[in-house]
Design a protein around this motif. Structure first.
Motif, PDB file in Angstrom:
ATOM      1  N   PRO A   1       0.809  -1.233   0.000  1.00 52.52           N
ATOM      2  CA  PRO A   1       0.000   0.000   0.000  1.00 52.52           C
ATOM      3  C   PRO A   1       0.836   1.275   0.000  1.00 52.52           C
ATOM      4  N   ASP A   2       2.154   1.144   0.094  1.00 52.98           N
ATOM      5  CA  ASP A   2       3.023   2.322   0.183  1.00 52.98           C
ATOM      6  C   ASP A   2       3.712   2.664  -1.136  1.00 52.98           C
ATOM      7  N   VAL A   3       3.229   2.137  -2.248  1.00 45.98           N
ATOM      8  CA  VAL A   3       3.801   2.518  -3.544  1.00 45.98           C
ATOM      9  C   VAL A   3       3.580   4.011  -3.743  1.00 45.98           C
ATOM     10  N   PRO A   4       4.643   4.794  -4.003  1.00 44.82           N
ATOM     11  CA  PRO A   4       4.487   6.256  -4.106  1.00 44.82           C
ATOM     12  C   PRO A   4       3.525   6.667  -5.220  1.00 44.82           C
ATOM     13  N   GLN A   5       2.735   7.662  -4.921  1.00 49.50           N
ATOM     14  CA  GLN A   5       1.754   8.162  -5.881  1.00 49.50           C
ATOM     15  C   GLN A   5       2.422   8.704  -7.138  1.00 49.50           C
TER      16      GLN A   5
END
Length: 656
Positions: free
Chosen positions: A604-608
């Motif tokens: 869930p922490d894949v950069p936007q």
């Protein structure tokens, strides 16, 4: 006679020396004792003070080359200036009460500045008098002495300027230190301030429940039935008060009363059981039990996650059934796609997609065409299994792609792909493999639960290693997984010069993650002798293949050789990435990471920013976007390429 001559000479010498001194002293006395000149000086100094903001007085340094007359003048000037300073100070202080601006300034400092200016003016005027500017006394200064005096004044000026600069620097340093000291003091005060816990009442109530459980299990308190009844009652009240609250604002109004009542009951328990050692022992036992429960819940969560990933949702089960039913209602002429001539033409851009998921394949194709500059030059080759062949064809027949070309093939029609040709097909049908997948066993006995996914039994997962056989007339093909979304035009990949390499990949190694030792068994000599454990891994999902180089280097033969060596799964576990790393070792061309961003199916922490600039985003992992367990914030990137008002999706109750 000689004595008289000597006396005469001595007298003349005394006269020539003493007379100028007497005359010079009288002149100075007359000048400085003149009331008019002194009043003028005071008046000019006062005027100068009121109109100008003055600097701090400069210190004077006198040279040893100065004449005696200058020394005498300086002594007299200092005494007179001291008296003027006192006078001006009194005048400045007496007038400062009525002037608001004067109160904001330092009057003593301004007075001393004025005196310094006045003294400088006085020195210049006296020099003019001594040189003979007025002509009254006829005295002249020796040119050599005048030069020495000017040199002395020059030295005094330089020394004074240096002192002023040093003073300003010292004052600035002191101010900076004072400022730092104030900031440091403020920071220290903030650190020393007691920190207020957020939602302290909720935490306090939960802590009380833990303490109550301890007292329920202690022998001393258990022997007091009245206390136990009261404690159980208080626990029920606290549990009702907490409910599902996670914040103090969510607590009921009577929460404080329950908290106080529980605290009083706990105080009684402390009086009954005051043995701290017994309490500590019980708390340790509770901590150990909690850790064991947490470990068991993690295993159960892992199993359920994998089970959910393997289970087909009801809507996705309904969809192919409805599509297959409608497909078989069509007559033979309605079951064919257009533009068949482009399927074997190597000039257009060809895509290979192997999937048994109709909805996932639809998103891949729709997103690719949406961003294609010229859809008429794009050809999609979809290979699926026998169960989903009719449904896949019916979807794209009922949802035409415009000018783009599509082909749907059944893997069962590849008669050349059999167990005698493919080692992996032989292994999939072996008794040991069937036992590994279908024999019941306890969950905790298998540390590699993820490798027990049935997808590894499907030949669909291994078709990527047979691209030249599937597309014998093509020179380049772009392989796409069915859990990706295309966000940009991909035609630039076909114009890349792979420099003799077979496959274009995006590397995934970061520090110690996704390197060869994470996928391969380097304790085996076949692996340790041929590969580097620190070599960077890469990912399938979006890969450009040069099929000319594939055929030239006979990659399929290399793949079969390694699969035969791994018949007992001692080189790597199941899956397609480990044999891919081995088969294409030193045959990969590295692409920029913006072409292919991974992790949306587990991280869930894949950069936007990485997602927005990516050409392809990949939902690798168990949290696929078509499942309810998907990461909600990433789901819309996939869902926006589906029309949920489509009749088939509505009838099967498939919602975003």
């Amino acid at each position: 006679m000689e004595m008289k001559l000597r006396k005469s000479m001595f007298f003349l010498l005394m006269t020539t020396v003493l007379v100028p001194i007497v005359l010079y002293t009288n002149t100075l006395g007359t000048y400085f004792t003149s009331p008019s000149s002194r009043n003028e000086f005071v008046e000019e100094a006062s005027t100068f003070e009121s109109s100008t903001i003055l600097k701090e007085p400069l210190g004077a340094v006198y040279s040893g080359n100065s004449t005696q007359s200058v020394l005498n003048y300086s002594d007299g000037s200092i005494q007179e200036n001291s008296r003027i300073t006192r006078q001006l100070t009194e005048e400045s202080l007496s007038t400062s009460d009525g002037n608001k601006q004067a109160m904001n300034r330092n009057p003593i400092r301004e007075v001393t500045d004025t005196v310094h200016e006045a003294r400088t003016d006085g020195e210049s005027s006296k020099k003019n008098e001594l040189i003979g500017g007025n002509g009254n006394d006829g005295l002249q200064i020796d040119p050599e002495k005048e030069n020495n005096s000017q040199n002395s004044e020059h030295i005094m000026g330089n020394s004074s300027e240096e002192k002023e600069i040093k003073h300003d620097q010292h004052y600035s340093r002191r101010s900076t230190k004072d400022g730092r000291g104030e900031r440091g003091k403020t920071t220290t005060e903030k650190e020393n301030e007691p920190t207020v816990l957020v939602d302290a009442r909720v935490h306090h109530l939960k802590d009380q429940l833990i303490r109550a459980k301890v007292y329920l299990s202690l022998s001393a308190t258990r022997n007091n039935p009245q206390f136990i009844r009261e404690l159980r009652l208080r626990m029920k009240e606290v549990l009702r008060a907490i409910g599902d609250a996670t914040k103090d604002s969510e607590l009921p109004r009577n929460a404080n009363e329950k908290l106080k009542a529980m605290e009083q009951t706990l105080a009684k328990g402390k009086q009954i059981q005051d043995d701290c050692a017994a309490v500590v022992k019980k708390l340790r036992a509770m901590l150990h039990s909690t850790e064991e429960q947490l470990r068991a819940h993690k295993k159960q969560t892992l199993f359920l996650t994998h089970l959910t990933a393997k289970t087909l949702p009801k809507g996705l089960h309904c969809l192919p059934l409805r599509l297959s039913t409608d497909y078989f209602k069509l007559n033979s002429t309605q079951r064919h796609f257009l533009n068949k001539e482009k399927l074997v033409d190597s000039k257009p851009y060809h895509y290979a997609l192997f999937s048994d998921n109709v909805l996932a394949a639809a998103v891949v194709v729709n997103s690719t065409i949406t961003h294609a500059k010229d859809p008429s030059n794009h050809v999609f080759h979809i290979v699926t299994d026998r169960l989903n062949y009719a449904a896949m064809k019916m979807w794209f027949l009922s949802n035409p792609l415009g000018k783009a070309t599509i082909q749907v093939q059944n893997v069962e029609e590849f008669t050349w792909l059999n167990s005698s040709y493919s080692p992996v097909l032989k292994q999939v049908g072996s008794p040991s493999m069937i036992d590994y997948y279908f024999k019941s066993r306890r969950i905790e006995s298998d540390p590699n639960l993820k490798f027990r996914n049935p997808k590894y039994l499907s030949i669909m997962n291994h078709l990527r290693f047979y691209l030249p056989e599937i597309f014998p007339n093509l020179d380049k093909v772009l392989f796409l997984d069915d859990d990706i979304v295309v966000q940009k035009d991909l035609t630039a990949l076909w114009s890349l010069d792979l420099k003799g390499k077979v496959i274009g990949v995006v590397e995934t190694c970061r520090e110690s993650f996704h390197r060869f030792d994470r996928y391969l068994n380097f304790s085996n000599p076949h692996i340790s002798k041929n590969f580097d454990p620190r070599a960077c891994g890469w990912a399938f999902g979006m890969n450009i293949f040069d099929l000319k180089e594939w055929r030239k280097q006979n990659i399929t033969y290399v793949y079969h050789g390694w699969q035969n060596l791994n018949h007992d799964r001692l080189l790597w576990k199941l899956g397609t990435l480990p044999p891919g790393l081995i088969t294409f070792w030193n045959r990969t061309y590295t692409l920029d990471k913006s072409w292919h961003v991974l992790g949306l199916g587990y991280n869930p922490d894949v950069p936007q920013k990485e997602i927005e600039r990516a050409a392809v985003i990949h939902y690798n992992g168990n949290l696929k976007p078509w499942l309810e367990i998907s990461i909600s914030k990433f789901r819309n990137y996939w869902a926006k390429y589906l029309d949920y008002n489509h009749i088939y999706l509505r009838e099967c109750n498939i919602n975003p």
